[in-house]
Design a protein around this motif. Structure first.
Motif, mmCIF file in Angstrom:
data_model
loop_
_atom_site.group_PDB
_atom_site.id
_atom_site.type_symbol
_atom_site.label_atom_id
_atom_site.label_comp_id
_atom_site.label_asym_id
_atom_site.label_seq_id
_atom_site.Cartn_x
_atom_site.Cartn_y
_atom_site.Cartn_z
ATOM 1 N N PHE A 18 0.836 -1.203 0.000
ATOM 2 C CA PHE A 18 0.000 0.000 0.000
ATOM 3 C C PHE A 18 0.875 1.260 0.000
ATOM 4 C CE2 PHE A 18 -1.941 3.499 2.289
ATOM 5 C CZ PHE A 18 -3.163 3.645 1.645
ATOM 6 N N GLY A 19 1.876 1.302 0.888
ATOM 7 C CA GLY A 19 2.731 2.476 0.988
ATOM 8 C C GLY A 19 3.494 2.767 -0.290
ATOM 9 N N MET A 20 4.058 1.717 -0.902
ATOM 10 C CA MET A 20 4.807 1.929 -2.132
ATOM 11 C C MET A 20 3.887 2.338 -3.295
ATOM 12 S SD MET A 20 8.010 1.480 -1.417
ATOM 13 C CE MET A 20 7.579 2.322 0.095
ATOM 14 N N SER A 21 2.700 1.729 -3.360
ATOM 15 C CA SER A 21 1.760 2.054 -4.439
ATOM 16 C C SER A 21 1.209 3.466 -4.288
ATOM 17 C CB SER A 21 0.601 1.047 -4.451
ATOM 18 O OG SER A 21 1.076 -0.267 -4.624
ATOM 19 N N ALA A 22 0.954 3.889 -3.041
ATOM 20 C CA ALA A 22 0.413 5.226 -2.799
ATOM 21 C C ALA A 22 1.458 6.315 -2.991
ATOM 22 C CB ALA A 22 -0.167 5.304 -1.383
ATOM 23 N N THR A 23 2.723 5.930 -3.126
ATOM 24 C CA THR A 23 3.795 6.900 -3.374
ATOM 25 C C THR A 23 3.768 7.400 -4.811
ATOM 26 O OG1 THR A 23 5.198 5.843 -1.710
ATOM 27 C CG2 THR A 23 6.305 7.203 -3.340
ATOM 28 N N VAL A 24 3.251 6.593 -5.705
ATOM 29 C CA VAL A 24 3.372 6.831 -7.135
ATOM 30 C C VAL A 24 2.450 7.951 -7.609
ATOM 31 C CG1 VAL A 24 3.052 5.791 -9.417
ATOM 32 C CG2 VAL A 24 4.080 4.475 -7.562
ATOM 33 N N GLY A 80 8.223 -9.643 -6.273
ATOM 34 C CA GLY A 80 7.945 -9.393 -4.868
ATOM 35 C C GLY A 80 7.733 -7.913 -4.587
ATOM 36 N N SER A 81 6.971 -7.632 -3.530
ATOM 37 C CA SER A 81 6.676 -6.242 -3.179
ATOM 38 C C SER A 81 7.920 -5.495 -2.722
ATOM 39 C CB SER A 81 5.617 -6.214 -2.081
ATOM 40 O OG SER A 81 4.455 -6.880 -2.513
ATOM 41 N N TYR A 82 8.920 -6.225 -2.252
ATOM 42 C CA TYR A 82 10.170 -5.574 -1.885
ATOM 43 C C TYR A 82 10.875 -4.958 -3.090
ATOM 44 C CZ TYR A 82 10.690 -6.789 3.039
ATOM 45 O OH TYR A 82 10.548 -6.854 4.389
ATOM 46 N N SER A 83 10.520 -5.389 -4.303
ATOM 47 C CA SER A 83 11.112 -4.768 -5.485
ATOM 48 C C SER A 83 10.758 -3.286 -5.520
ATOM 49 C CB SER A 83 10.612 -5.454 -6.760
ATOM 50 O OG SER A 83 9.200 -5.342 -6.868
ATOM 51 N N ASN A 84 9.514 -2.941 -5.115
ATOM 52 C CA ASN A 84 9.124 -1.538 -5.026
ATOM 53 C C ASN A 84 9.938 -0.812 -3.964
ATOM 54 O OD1 ASN A 84 5.723 -2.757 -5.141
ATOM 55 N ND2 ASN A 84 7.106 -2.436 -6.840
ATOM 56 N N TRP A 85 10.221 -1.512 -2.886
ATOM 57 C CA TRP A 85 11.011 -0.933 -1.789
ATOM 58 C C TRP A 85 12.431 -0.623 -2.253
ATOM 59 C CZ3 TRP A 85 14.152 -3.503 2.436
ATOM 60 C CH2 TRP A 85 14.365 -2.640 3.517
ATOM 61 N N TRP A 86 13.051 -1.557 -2.964
ATOM 62 C CA TRP A 86 14.404 -1.321 -3.476
ATOM 63 C C TRP A 86 14.420 -0.153 -4.457
ATOM 64 C CZ3 TRP A 86 18.829 -3.147 -1.627
ATOM 65 C CH2 TRP A 86 18.811 -4.320 -0.849
ATOM 66 N N CYS A 87 13.427 -0.118 -5.350
ATOM 67 C CA CYS A 87 13.365 0.978 -6.321
ATOM 68 C C CYS A 87 13.118 2.315 -5.639
ATOM 69 C CB CYS A 87 12.261 0.711 -7.355
ATOM 70 S SG CYS A 87 12.632 -0.657 -8.479
ATOM 71 N N SER A 88 12.360 2.296 -4.551
ATOM 72 C CA SER A 88 12.111 3.524 -3.803
ATOM 73 C C SER A 88 13.367 3.988 -3.075
ATOM 74 C CB SER A 88 10.979 3.297 -2.787
ATOM 75 O OG SER A 88 10.807 4.410 -1.947
ATOM 76 N N MET A 89 14.053 3.078 -2.420
ATOM 77 C CA MET A 89 15.246 3.445 -1.648
ATOM 78 C C MET A 89 16.353 4.006 -2.526
ATOM 79 S SD MET A 89 16.068 1.012 1.563
ATOM 80 C CE MET A 89 16.628 -0.337 0.538
ATOM 81 N N PHE A 90 16.580 3.373 -3.688
ATOM 82 C CA PHE A 90 17.683 3.798 -4.549
ATOM 83 C C PHE A 90 17.214 4.662 -5.718
ATOM 84 C CE2 PHE A 90 19.560 0.292 -2.236
ATOM 85 C CZ PHE A 90 20.826 0.785 -1.946
ATOM 86 N N ASN A 91 15.945 5.079 -5.684
ATOM 87 C CA ASN A 91 15.419 6.056 -6.627
ATOM 88 C C ASN A 91 15.536 5.632 -8.085
ATOM 89 O OD1 ASN A 91 14.633 8.693 -5.027
ATOM 90 N ND2 ASN A 91 16.490 7.883 -4.070
ATOM 91 N N SER A 97 8.067 0.315 -11.486
ATOM 92 C CA SER A 97 8.169 -0.856 -10.623
ATOM 93 C C SER A 97 6.802 -1.277 -10.091
ATOM 94 C CB SER A 97 9.117 -0.560 -9.446
ATOM 95 O OG SER A 97 9.175 -1.651 -8.556
ATOM 96 N N VAL A 98 6.021 -0.313 -9.590
ATOM 97 C CA VAL A 98 4.689 -0.620 -9.061
ATOM 98 C C VAL A 98 3.776 -1.130 -10.178
ATOM 99 C CG1 VAL A 98 2.614 0.371 -8.018
ATOM 100 C CG2 VAL A 98 4.870 0.987 -7.141
ATOM 101 N N VAL A 233 13.551 -2.506 -14.133
ATOM 102 C CA VAL A 233 13.325 -3.771 -14.835
ATOM 103 C C VAL A 233 14.240 -4.862 -14.271
ATOM 104 C CG1 VAL A 233 13.573 -4.963 -17.050
ATOM 105 C CG2 VAL A 233 12.465 -2.724 -16.960
ATOM 106 N N ALA A 234 15.499 -4.514 -14.001
ATOM 107 C CA ALA A 234 16.436 -5.491 -13.450
ATOM 108 C C ALA A 234 16.018 -5.932 -12.049
ATOM 109 C CB ALA A 234 17.847 -4.896 -13.414
ATOM 110 N N VAL A 235 15.564 -4.971 -11.230
ATOM 111 C CA VAL A 235 15.104 -5.316 -9.883
ATOM 112 C C VAL A 235 13.882 -6.230 -9.960
ATOM 113 C CG1 VAL A 235 14.096 -4.393 -7.766
ATOM 114 C CG2 VAL A 235 16.042 -3.230 -8.816
#
Length: 379
Positions: A18-24, A80-91, A97-98, A233-235
């Motif tokens: 939810f948090g990663m999707s609502a960021t977009v 995995g949902s952590y893929s959004n987390w990695w893309c968010s952390m490293f911009n 990603s979402v 895409v790689a993540v």
């Protein structure tokens, strides 16, 4: 019956998604929905290449059923949902990603059972295939789809960069909590078994993650995608939804076989985390992400440059100051145009009270003589 551990994991997973999707930003996401090359590359990796890689490794290394079946579930699962987390952390490109996670999760309702049934039937006996618990497999998919849908819906409803930033922070916190939760659960039951496997276990389980990053980066570069899009895409090509495999292992195996089977998603998660940490740090340093390569690493991780860029390009409020040649002690009358779903509208409260000349938070100040006479849009 669902255990408290499974319920806790699914609740945390929901808030992460939810948090990663609502960021977009919705506008950026609509744009990425038309990015056929990027989405096509991700789907090809998720549902064609990685499942086949898992099948080859299972048969090449002659993996026993607890390891092989669980690895096939991992490689057949959506991103995995952590893929959004990695893309968010490293911009990297979080909107892409979402979008890819959402599309792959929806398609996996059909593609995951097809790939798993096909490759498991070829590799093992019919009894092994019949023992698969399809209910727990689909539950994780429902949680992810629900989190993505509600997050995107809230982002569109609030239409605010402040809300996007708050959602991003909530998603990052949920991601950290889920990592700690998974480590706590695994350390109480499978740690000893995880680090007592033979070499082919570690090589076979980690290999899909390595090949996923390499193949995805090559394909994204050949298609000439934007550099942040290549990282996303790689993540997505590497990071799989290991929660689905964990649920399958818990319901399908018992005793020693369970300890061995549950070690597959756990070790895969460790391997993909290490691989992506090295990959994302390298991409950031060579200028493939939206974060400045010379910025402090703590600032990069704590800042969503995608949201900050949207804030600059689309301010939530514009203050138009009148009577710029005012006399001393005279109130400056102004109008504040607030961003809504229908566009910029006059803030009615600002009409009834004097305003300050200084810029308020979240807005931009435009002098009266800078307003175009022809009534064109203010930018």
């Amino acid at each position: 019956m669902t255990s408290p551990k499974e319920i806790g994991a699914h609740v945390i997973l929901f808030f992460l998604v939810f948090g990663m999707s609502a960021t977009v930003d919705i506008g950026h996401m609509r744009k990425q929905l038309r990015n056929r090359k990027a989405i096509g590359t991700g789907l090809c990796l998720q549902f064609l290449i990685l499942p086949f890689v898992g099948f080859v490794l299972v048969n090449l290394l002659n993996m026993p059923a607890p390891v092989g079946i669980t690895l096939l579930v991992v490689t057949s699962s959506p991103g995995g949902s952590y893929s959004n987390w990695w893309c968010s952390m490293f911009n990297a490109d979080l909107a892409l990603s979402v979008t890819m996670t959402g599309i792959s999760t929806i398609l996996s309702v059909v593609m995951l059972p097809i790939n798993l049934f096909m490759y498991a039937t070829i590799s093992y006996t019919g009894e092994v295939v019949k023992s698969l618990n399809w209910g727990s497999l689909f539950l994780s998919l429902v949680v992810v789809i629900g989190g993505i849908a509600s997050g995107i819906g809230c982002s569109a409803w609030y239409n605010s960069t402040r809300f996007n930033l708050l959602a991003n922070k909530m998603g990052n916190v949920a991601g950290i909590v889920l990592v700690l939760f998974s480590a706590l659960v695994s350390s109480t039951s499978t740690e000893a078994s995880l680090w007592s496997q033979d070499a082919k276990f570690y090589i076979g389980v980690a290999m899909p993650a390595i090949l996923g990053v390499v193949i995805a980066t090559y394909m994204a570069t050949k298609f000439n995608l934007d550099k942040p899009e290549r990282v996303s895409v790689a993540v997505e090509g590497c990071y799989q939804n290991t929660g689905i495999a964990t649920s399958v292992a818990i319901t399908m195996f018992e005793g020693t076989e369970l300890a061995t089977a549950i070690g597959v998603p756990l070790y895969y998660g460790i391997a993909e985390a290490v691989i992506l940490a090295i990959f994302c740090l390298g991409c950031w340093k060579i200028g493939w992400t939206k974060a400045p390569a010379d910025e402090n690493i703590c600032v990069v991780i704590a800042t969503s440059y995608e949201v900050e860029k949207a804030r600059l390009e689309n301010p939530n409020a514009i203050e138009v100051v009148h009577n710029t040649g005012h006399k001393e002690n005279e109130n400056i009358e102004d109008l504040v145009f607030t961003q809504t779903q229908e566009g910029y509208k006059v803030d009615e409260e600002a009409l009834n009270e004097p305003a300050n000349a200084a810029l308020g938070s979240g807005g931009s100040r435009i002098a009266e003589d800078s307003i175009p006479a022809d009534g064109k849009e203010i930018t």
